[in-house]
Design a protein around this motif. Structure first.
Motif, PDB file in Angstrom:
ATOM      1  N   MET A  67       7.680  85.180  92.283  1.00 26.79           N
ATOM      2  CA  MET A  67       9.108  85.390  92.554  1.00 26.79           C
ATOM      3  C   MET A  67       9.316  85.758  94.025  1.00 26.79           C
ATOM      4  O   MET A  67      10.210  85.231  94.682  1.00 26.79           O
ATOM      5  CB  MET A  67       9.669  86.495  91.663  1.00 26.79           C
ATOM      6  N   LYS A  71      11.595  83.573  96.590  1.00 25.37           N
ATOM      7  CA  LYS A  71      12.785  84.184  97.192  1.00 25.37           C
ATOM      8  C   LYS A  71      12.678  84.293  98.700  1.00 25.37           C
ATOM      9  O   LYS A  71      13.685  84.227  99.397  1.00 25.37           O
ATOM     10  CB  LYS A  71      13.057  85.546  96.556  1.00 25.37           C
ATOM     11  N   PHE A  77      14.023  82.056  91.219  1.00 27.00           N
ATOM     12  CA  PHE A  77      12.933  82.255  90.266  1.00 27.00           C
ATOM     13  C   PHE A  77      13.512  82.964  89.058  1.00 27.00           C
ATOM     14  O   PHE A  77      14.102  84.030  89.188  1.00 27.00           O
ATOM     15  CB  PHE A  77      11.828  83.105  90.903  1.00 27.00           C
ATOM     16  N   GLU A  78      13.358  82.354  87.883  1.00 29.37           N
ATOM     17  CA  GLU A  78      13.934  82.929  86.663  1.00 29.37           C
ATOM     18  C   GLU A  78      12.901  83.005  85.554  1.00 29.37           C
ATOM     19  O   GLU A  78      12.013  82.156  85.464  1.00 29.37           O
ATOM     20  CB  GLU A  78      15.081  82.059  86.152  1.00 29.37           C
ATOM     21  N   PHE A  99      13.746  90.881  87.926  1.00 33.26           N
ATOM     22  CA  PHE A  99      13.745  89.453  87.606  1.00 33.26           C
ATOM     23  C   PHE A  99      15.122  89.008  87.148  1.00 33.26           C
ATOM     24  O   PHE A  99      15.875  89.794  86.566  1.00 33.26           O
ATOM     25  CB  PHE A  99      12.768  89.158  86.459  1.00 33.26           C
TER      26      PHE A  99
END
Length: 111
Positions: A67, A71, A77-78, A99
């Motif tokens: 993540m 970023k 980002f999931e 998150f």
């Protein structure tokens, strides 16, 4: 328990599906899949956790590191569809606020 990881990508978006247990022994498999997507400059990664029955701190660290890298270059980002046990780990650790967690796995764009 094993961890199976598969990836589907389209137009800069990718869905990584993990099934099994995400722990010290299996986390490198997920880490390798995420690293490959990062090398390919994918700008949106969704990790489908609906098949993950267990996740330890090693697994969480793999997800956090990926993540951070996504970023850093302006990507998304999931985490998608975590089971109750994994959702509980996210809540207890406070990572549910770090998150982006969605209830369902988004479909890849058809265009």
């Amino acid at each position: 328990m094993e961890l199976n990881v598969s990836t589907a990508s389209q137009g800069g978006h990718a869905v990584v599906t993990a099934n099994g247990e995400l722990d010290l022994y299996t986390a490198p498999r997920l880490q390798a899949a995420l690293a490959a997507l990062l090398r390919d400059q994918v700008d949106r990664i969704v990790v489908d956790l609906s098949g993950v029955e267990f996740c330890d701190s090693t697994g969480m660290n793999v997800l956090l590191a990926a993540m951070k890298r996504v970023k850093e270059r302006g990507g998304v980002f999931e985490l998608a569809a975590p089971r109750p046990a994994v959702r509980r780990i996210l809540q207890v650790t406070g990572l549910d606020t770090v998150f982006s967690v969605t209830a369902a796995v988004p479909a890849l764009d058809a265009g």
